[in-house]
Design a protein around this motif. Sequence first.
Motif, PDB file in Angstrom:
ATOM      1  N   LYS A 175       6.456  -4.717  -8.111  1.00  0.00           N
ATOM      2  CA  LYS A 175       5.034  -5.010  -7.971  1.00  0.00           C
ATOM      3  C   LYS A 175       4.368  -3.858  -7.213  1.00  0.00           C
ATOM      4  O   LYS A 175       4.644  -3.660  -6.030  1.00  0.00           O
ATOM      5  CB  LYS A 175       4.809  -6.326  -7.211  1.00  0.00           C
ATOM      6  N   PRO A 176       3.512  -3.080  -7.894  1.00  0.00           N
ATOM      7  CA  PRO A 176       2.865  -1.937  -7.245  1.00  0.00           C
ATOM      8  C   PRO A 176       2.136  -2.343  -5.968  1.00  0.00           C
ATOM      9  O   PRO A 176       1.504  -3.396  -5.900  1.00  0.00           O
ATOM     10  CB  PRO A 176       1.876  -1.437  -8.305  1.00  0.00           C
ATOM     11  N   THR A 199       8.372   9.685  -6.705  1.00  0.00           N
ATOM     12  CA  THR A 199       8.334   8.771  -7.847  1.00  0.00           C
ATOM     13  C   THR A 199       7.974   7.361  -7.394  1.00  0.00           C
ATOM     14  O   THR A 199       7.176   6.662  -8.042  1.00  0.00           O
ATOM     15  CB  THR A 199       9.705   8.753  -8.553  1.00  0.00           C
ATOM     16  N   ALA A 200       8.525   6.941  -6.259  1.00  0.00           N
ATOM     17  CA  ALA A 200       8.216   5.614  -5.728  1.00  0.00           C
ATOM     18  C   ALA A 200       6.738   5.489  -5.361  1.00  0.00           C
ATOM     19  O   ALA A 200       6.117   4.444  -5.586  1.00  0.00           O
ATOM     20  CB  ALA A 200       9.086   5.325  -4.505  1.00  0.00           C
ATOM     21  N   VAL A 201       6.169   6.554  -4.800  1.00  0.00           N
ATOM     22  CA  VAL A 201       4.736   6.539  -4.486  1.00  0.00           C
ATOM     23  C   VAL A 201       3.928   6.384  -5.767  1.00  0.00           C
ATOM     24  O   VAL A 201       3.012   5.555  -5.859  1.00  0.00           O
ATOM     25  CB  VAL A 201       4.333   7.825  -3.739  1.00  0.00           C
ATOM     26  N   CYS A 202       4.263   7.169  -6.776  1.00  0.00           N
ATOM     27  CA  CYS A 202       3.536   7.087  -8.048  1.00  0.00           C
ATOM     28  C   CYS A 202       3.623   5.690  -8.662  1.00  0.00           C
ATOM     29  O   CYS A 202       2.623   5.148  -9.157  1.00  0.00           O
ATOM     30  CB  CYS A 202       4.080   8.124  -9.025  1.00  0.00           C
ATOM     31  N   LEU A 203       4.807   5.112  -8.654  1.00  0.00           N
ATOM     32  CA  LEU A 203       4.987   3.789  -9.249  1.00  0.00           C
ATOM     33  C   LEU A 203       4.254   2.711  -8.464  1.00  0.00           C
ATOM     34  O   LEU A 203       3.754   1.742  -9.043  1.00  0.00           O
ATOM     35  CB  LEU A 203       6.472   3.450  -9.340  1.00  0.00           C
ATOM     36  N   ASN A 204       4.168   2.869  -7.157  1.00  0.00           N
ATOM     37  CA  ASN A 204       3.430   1.893  -6.349  1.00  0.00           C
ATOM     38  C   ASN A 204       1.925   2.020  -6.542  1.00  0.00           C
ATOM     39  O   ASN A 204       1.183   1.067  -6.294  1.00  0.00           O
ATOM     40  CB  ASN A 204       3.790   2.053  -4.874  1.00  0.00           C
ATOM     41  N   LEU A 205       1.475   3.184  -6.971  1.00  0.00           N
ATOM     42  CA  LEU A 205       0.048   3.389  -7.231  1.00  0.00           C
ATOM     43  C   LEU A 205      -0.324   3.081  -8.676  1.00  0.00           C
ATOM     44  O   LEU A 205      -1.486   2.821  -8.981  1.00  0.00           O
ATOM     45  CB  LEU A 205      -0.335   4.840  -6.934  1.00  0.00           C
ATOM     46  N   MET A 265      -3.601   9.794  -8.176  1.00  0.00           N
ATOM     47  CA  MET A 265      -2.643   8.691  -8.150  1.00  0.00           C
ATOM     48  C   MET A 265      -1.203   9.203  -8.056  1.00  0.00           C
ATOM     49  O   MET A 265      -0.278   8.662  -8.662  1.00  0.00           O
ATOM     50  CB  MET A 265      -2.804   7.764  -9.359  1.00  0.00           C
ATOM     51  N   GLY A 266      -1.035  10.262  -7.287  1.00  0.00           N
ATOM     52  CA  GLY A 266       0.290  10.829  -7.094  1.00  0.00           C
ATOM     53  C   GLY A 266       0.602  11.079  -5.633  1.00  0.00           C
ATOM     54  O   GLY A 266      -0.272  10.986  -4.760  1.00  0.00           O
ATOM     55  N   ALA A 267       1.850  11.419  -5.355  1.00  0.00           N
ATOM     56  CA  ALA A 267       2.313  11.673  -3.987  1.00  0.00           C
ATOM     57  C   ALA A 267       1.788  13.005  -3.469  1.00  0.00           C
ATOM     58  O   ALA A 267       1.431  13.904  -4.243  1.00  0.00           O
ATOM     59  CB  ALA A 267       3.842  11.665  -3.953  1.00  0.00           C
ATOM     60  N   LEU A 268       1.787  13.117  -2.155  1.00  0.00           N
ATOM     61  CA  LEU A 268       1.291  14.317  -1.483  1.00  0.00           C
ATOM     62  C   LEU A 268       2.341  14.840  -0.507  1.00  0.00           C
ATOM     63  O   LEU A 268       3.211  14.091  -0.058  1.00  0.00           O
ATOM     64  CB  LEU A 268       0.001  13.996  -0.722  1.00  0.00           C
ATOM     65  N   ALA A 269       2.222  16.109  -0.157  1.00  0.00           N
ATOM     66  CA  ALA A 269       3.113  16.704   0.850  1.00  0.00           C
ATOM     67  C   ALA A 269       2.535  16.475   2.238  1.00  0.00           C
ATOM     68  O   ALA A 269       2.227  17.400   2.986  1.00  0.00           O
ATOM     69  CB  ALA A 269       3.305  18.194   0.586  1.00  0.00           C
TER      70      ALA A 269
END
Length: 287
Positions: free
Chosen positions: A16-17, A75-81, A116-120
Amino acid sequence: MFYHDKKLQYTVKVDKPDPQFARALQQAIGGIEGEIRVCLQYLFQAWNSRGPVRYRDMLLNTGTEEIAHIEMLATAVCLNLQGASSSVIDTIVGNDPLMEKLIGGGDPRHFLSGGMGALASDANGVPFNGSWVVSSGNIASDMFANVMAEATGRTLATRLYEMTDDAGMKDMLSFLIARDTMHQQQWLAVLEELGHGDIRGVLPIPNSFPQSQEHQEFSYAFVDTNIDPDSQSAGQNRRWTQGSSLDGKSEFREIKAQPVGYEPMLAPPLPEGHAQTEQIEQAGQKS
């Protein structure tokens, strides 16, 4: 050279995102306890390594593995978003002015800067700081730094584990926690090997400096700077104030703090530095 495999090191699944959890995961990517830090730390230690090649090889292996962990977390960040994207757009074009509601309490930069993606960056959006990377050129010093990095990273991962009820995220974090366990152990194993079977044998670091050249009367003395006469710890025997030192080379003792130096007195200000006239004229006066 580095190579990559398109498949993840371990399964990353989100049932569940959760944009809020995506923000929390950023700490494990770009925070001081995160995977970018250990990845760069181990790789720089490897690239800078002088001495037995086996340590360089081990550092290269583990630093490269940490790239895979960054990939998993991103990848987990992207999938949660992923499931929140439509509501994000609806909110942005709507009338709600509260930025924290853009992605359900998550980080608006995940949309604004990352699409909608992860950041550094960490969980507060602060970019990764390269000054956290430790590569001293002293293998024992670096190993202790690596143990600390893995210990704080494992602590963070366990806290993230407690923050989510998502079975997929718990499974991924369980894997990362296990890897942190091993990495702690391998750095400690290097220290044990360097100490000829006893970690304490590497102390003091660096062991290449002759202790005869240090003021040894201060080498194993704990300095008590507490002036409170009613302090409950005053006069108590503690491990760091009595008994054999951990390197086995002396005995611990406790001394009260007292100045053995002098009151510093600096030279007058440089005229071209343009301090105040009073500073220049009254230099050297005590009051």
